[in-house]
Structures are given as structure tokens and as C-alpha cells.
Design an enzyme around this catalytic site. Structure first.
Site, PDB file in Angstrom:
ATOM      1  N   CYS A 127     -53.222  31.337 -76.530  1.00  7.76           N
ATOM      2  CA  CYS A 127     -52.778  31.487 -77.918  1.00  7.76           C
ATOM      3  C   CYS A 127     -51.831  32.677 -78.046  1.00  7.76           C
ATOM      4  O   CYS A 127     -52.075  33.745 -77.488  1.00  7.76           O
ATOM      5  CB  CYS A 127     -53.987  31.690 -78.825  1.00  7.76           C
ATOM      6  N   ARG A 130     -52.214  21.535 -87.560  1.00  6.39           N
ATOM      7  CA  ARG A 130     -53.137  22.655 -87.370  1.00  6.39           C
ATOM      8  C   ARG A 130     -52.445  23.977 -87.680  1.00  6.39           C
ATOM      9  O   ARG A 130     -53.075  24.929 -88.124  1.00  6.39           O
ATOM     10  CB  ARG A 130     -53.654  22.651 -85.922  1.00  6.39           C
TER      11      ARG A 130
END
EC number: 1.1.1.205
Length: 488
Positions: free
Chosen positions: A308, A404
């Protein structure tokens, strides 16, 4: 507000250690079970992430058999995701209450297709779809030497001397019947010979082989599925509920947004009894908002994952230990639970996450290299690796996860994740064994007999960079890799 801009300090896993305490419990004796909700219990506090290189049906089945839970990712069509859930639910049962069946007029091809699709070795045959009276059974032995698959099932099925049992037969009783008659499948019928269930020797063997499995009240493995906040979310949820999903995960990068809160509320109003996990968040305020909207469990973690890049691309996030503690402190007030999602590199980080207030942890990178993950296998410099990517990577967003990150309308993406590779590790069972073993050891050091004691009683100490260096192997050259310690 202005004066408090820099009032907080954030800590993560490498900033803290747990303080050892007097112990009267051995690691092998600790209780690792946890109730995430009143109807969702795990035997180990480990959940595989709903990522398209981590969890599909194979991973979900393996995780449930180990006592954990798998979340089927949403980067697929509604029908495909529902089918993945159905595969998990049908993979293992004590008693199959709604078994597949065919009629004598079906072709052998239909039986072959059904058995191949669901990896089953036989199908009960009923007189018709209305009466459903048992008239035979067809197994892979019946198909072994057949070349004409257009033949009717009635011409090849076993119909003489069928061995059956009555509804209510226990697994122990069924095992004796199966052994006595040297058969693998035992149809259950009522007093009118209507098919009401099925018990297989494979399911009995699995009960013995995996005694710690996480199962629902019907003896089926439990499974979760991720959904987003798109226009078809309610349609997706409906199909997943019809497939008997045990928990829905509303999976977004920023759970403290109005669209997510509205979606949680809508699902809760439509399905009052459905288990709902929602996230991701990193603050007490966000936790409270999701709980008030209807979430049973809150997923915590903004930017800690190995793949991430949210914290460096957007400049936003809260170090994970602090986020877990803050969110858990709020969740406790409402009698709810949290899941620590991301940032876990070693088994000791699991112990820290649970001691900081988590009821379970969600893992991505630690499981992505296992046999059961759907990521592609590749060879690099003579070693096997599996592809692992963040759901915020360009490739994942192109496949379907753009909502998302609230970029479903964008023609160009601003990624918040990367694509990479992780060493191949073999069966997930081995990885989970090491992770759970480390957790057991940590609980033994802390004197915690169960996870509740670990959450309530364990104490942390902050350490310096020198303390972290001292914690890892140092002043030697590692000559043989340990199964639970690898520095990438």
C-alpha cells in the site's frame, strides 16, 4: 482544532514490545478462539484478506479448516463471487442438507459436468424434480468406461440395493454404515423415500483431519465476501446471502465517508441478522460512525500494508498500533470488535495487534506466497515466487477495485498500491502453523490464558531504534533460513 494539529504521536509494531509477565499457562494450552459477533466465531484469530492475489475459494477453504476465515475478493462478477462462496459452503459438511441431484432423463454429460465443477465423486438420482424420490446414484465408478456421454443416466446409474439411512442419522452411525457396505456416499431419505440429505465418507474424514475448523451451525465451513459501494452493491449482497455467506465485508480505503456509512445502513436495514464488517478506518470517530451505521466489526488500517502506498501518495494514515488501540477503545464502549488489517510482518506483530485491542488480524502478504492463493506463480533468479499486488495498484483497479479508492469514474487512475512478488511458501497450513505458534508463545510470555486476557492485561514498552536492532538477529550472518523469520 488549530492548536491540536500536532498533539498526537503514532506508534507502530516496530516501536513497541510486550512486557513479559508471570505466567501459569503453557503456550500449547492457551485458548485462541474469538467471537467477532454473536454468530461468528473463529478458532484462531486469523483472516485472509479480500484481495485478488490472496483469497478465492481455495484459500477460504484452507483458512476455515485451520480455524480462521477467508474473505473472497470482489474483483470478479457477482455470479462468480457467489459461486466462489458456494464452493466453500459445499466443500465440507457434516450432513449435506440440500445435495445436488439429477434425474434419470439427464445425460451422462450432465453428471460429468456437475461432478467436475464441484469436485464431487457422485450424485444422487431422483425420479423428478418435484417429488425428489431417490431412485439411484451415479458415481465416478459408473462413468469410468463410458465413451458416449449422451447416454441417459438411467442406463448407467446404480439402482439396485441402494444403501440409505433415515433423516437424523449421526456422523458416527453413518460412518459405521459406510464402512459396513464399503461405500462412500450415504443418501438420507424420509419415510416416503424422498431425498433429504447426504453424508459422504470424505466429509467424515475431514471432520477427523481438521478438528479445529471454523464452521456454521449446519457444519459447513464459514466464509466471508467483500463488497464495495457501487450501484450494484445490493444486488451483489443479495446473491452472496443466497449463497449462504457468513459475513459481508464492506471494503473501502476510507471507511469514514458518507457513501460507506449509507451502504452499511442500507445493508443492515435489508438484512438485520447479517454479520457486517466495515472499513477501513484509523480513528475512534470513524469507528463510532461505522458502528452507529450498523457495522458489527470494524476493520482498522489505513496505509500499513506492504503493497500500500496511501501514506506516501496521499500523505494520510495513522501508525497501526496507535490506530488499533484508538479504534478498539471506542469499539469497547459499544460492545463491538475490531480487526487489525495490515502491517504485520512477523508472528510477533500478531501478538502485538491483539494485545493492542484487536480481536483478529487480517493478513495479505504473509499468505500471498502460499499454494492456495490465486496469484500467478513465476520463476525469478531460479526461485519460485507468487505475484502479489495491492487493491490500489493500477492492475487491480483496472480489474475492478477502483471503487475501493473512489475512482470508478476516472479514465486515468491515481494508484495507492504497487505490484510485486513474494517468495513461494507452500501450503498455507504450514504458514498458519508458524504464525499461530508464535502467537501462542507470545501469550505464554505474557501469562495470557486466552485472547481476552491478552487484550485486557498485556502491557507495552516503547523502544528506540537501537532496541529494534537488538530485537532482530545481529552480528552474525544467517546461513539457514528459518520458516518463521525472513528479511526481504
Amino acid at each position: 482544532m488549530w492548536e491540536s494539529k500536532f498533539s498526537k504521536e503514532g506508534l507502530t509494531f516496530d516501536d513497541v514490545l510486550l512486557v513479559p509477565a508471570k505466567s501459569e499457562v503453557l503456550p500449547r494450552d492457551v485458548d485462541l478462539s474469538v467471537e467477532l459477533t454473536k454468530t461468528l466465531k473463529l478458532n484462531i484469530p486469523v483472516i485472509s484478506a479480500g484481495m485478488d492475489t490472496v483469497t478465492e475459494s481455495a484459500m477460504a477453504i484452507a483458512m476455515a479448516r485451520q480455524g480462521g476465515l477467508g474473505i473472497i475478493h470482489k474483483n470478479m462478477s457477482i455470479e462468480q463471487q457467489a459461486e466462489q462462496v458456494d464452493k466453500v459452503k459445499r466443500s465440507e459438511r457434516g450432513v449435506i442438507t440440500n445435495p445436488f441431484f439429477l434425474t434419470p432423463d439427464h445425460q451422462v454429460f450432465d453428471a460429468e459436468h456437475l461432478m467436475g465443477k464441484y469436485r464431487i465423486s457422485g450424485v444422487p438420482i431422483v425420479n423428478n424434480e418435484e417429488d425428489q424420490k431417490l431412485v439411484g446414484i451415479i458415481t465416478n465408478r459408473d462413468l469410468r468406461f463410458i465413451s458416449d456421454y449422451s447416454m441417459k443416466i438411467s442406463d448407467v446409474m446404480t439402482k439396485e440395493e441402494l444403501v440409505t439411512a433415515s433423516v437424523g442419522t449421526t456422523l458416527d452411525e453413518a460412518e459405521k454404515i459406510l464402512q459396513k457396505h464399503k461405500i462412500e456416499k450415504l443418501p438420507l431419505v424420509d419415510d416416503q423415500n424422498k431425498l433429504k440429505g447426504l453424508i459422504t465418507i470424505k466429509d467424515i474424514e475431514k471432520v477427523i483431519e481438521f478438528p479445529n475448523s471454523s464452521k456454521d451451525i449446519h457444519g459447513r465451513l464459514i466464509v466471508g465476501a467483500a463488497v464495495g459501494v457501487t450501484g450494484d452493491t445490493m444486488t451483489r449482497v443479495k446473491k452472496l446471502v443466497e449463497a449462504n455467506v457468513d459475513v459481508i465485508v464492506i471494503d473501502t480505503a476510507h471507511g469514514h465517508s458518507q457513501g460507506v456509512l449509507n451502504t452499511v445502513t442500507k445493508i443492515r436495514e435489508t438484512y438485520p441478522e447479517l454479520n457486517i464488517i466495515a472499513g477501513n478506518v484509523a480513528t475512534a470517530e470513524a469507528t463510532r460512525a461505522l458502528i452507529e451505521a450498523g457495522a458489527d466489526v470494524v476493520k482498522v488500517g489505513i496505509g500499513p500494508g506492504s503493497i500500500c502506498t496511501t501514506r506516501v501518495v496521499a500523505g494520510v494514515g495513522v501508525p497501526q498500533i496507535t490506530a488499533i488501540y484508538d479504534c478498539a477503545t471506542e469499539a469497547r464502549k459499544h460492545g463491538k470488535t475490531i480487526i487489525a488489517d495490515g502491517g504485520i510482518k512477523f508472528s510477533g506483530d500478531i501478538t502485538k495487534a491483539l494485545a493492542a485491542g484487536g480481536h483478529a488480524v487480517m493478513l495479505g502478504s504473509l499468505l500471498a506466497g502460499t499454494s492456495e492463493s490465486p496469484g500467478e506463480t513465476e520463476i525469478y533468479q531460479g526461485r519460485r515466487f507468487k505475484v502479489y499486488r495491492g487493491m490500489g495498484s493500477v492492475a487491480a483497479m483496472e480489474k475492478g477495485s477502483k471503487d475501493r479508492y473512489f475512482q470508478e469514474e476516472n479514465k486515468k487512475f491515481v494508484p495507492e498500491g504497487i505490484e510485486g512478488r513474494t517468495p513461494y511458501k507452500g501450503p498455507v497450513e504450514e504458514t498458519v502453523y508458524q504464525l499461530v505458534g508464535g502467537l501462542r508463545s507470545g501469550m505464554g510470555y505474557c501469562g495470557s490464558k486466552d485472547l481476552r486476557a491478552l487484550r485486557e492485561e498485556a502491557q507495552f514498552i516503547r523502544m528506540t531504534g537501537a532496541g529494534l536492532r537488538e530485537s532482530h538477529p545481529h552480528d552474525v550472518q544467517i546461513t539457514k533460513e528459518s520458516p518463521n523469520y525472513t528479511i526481504s
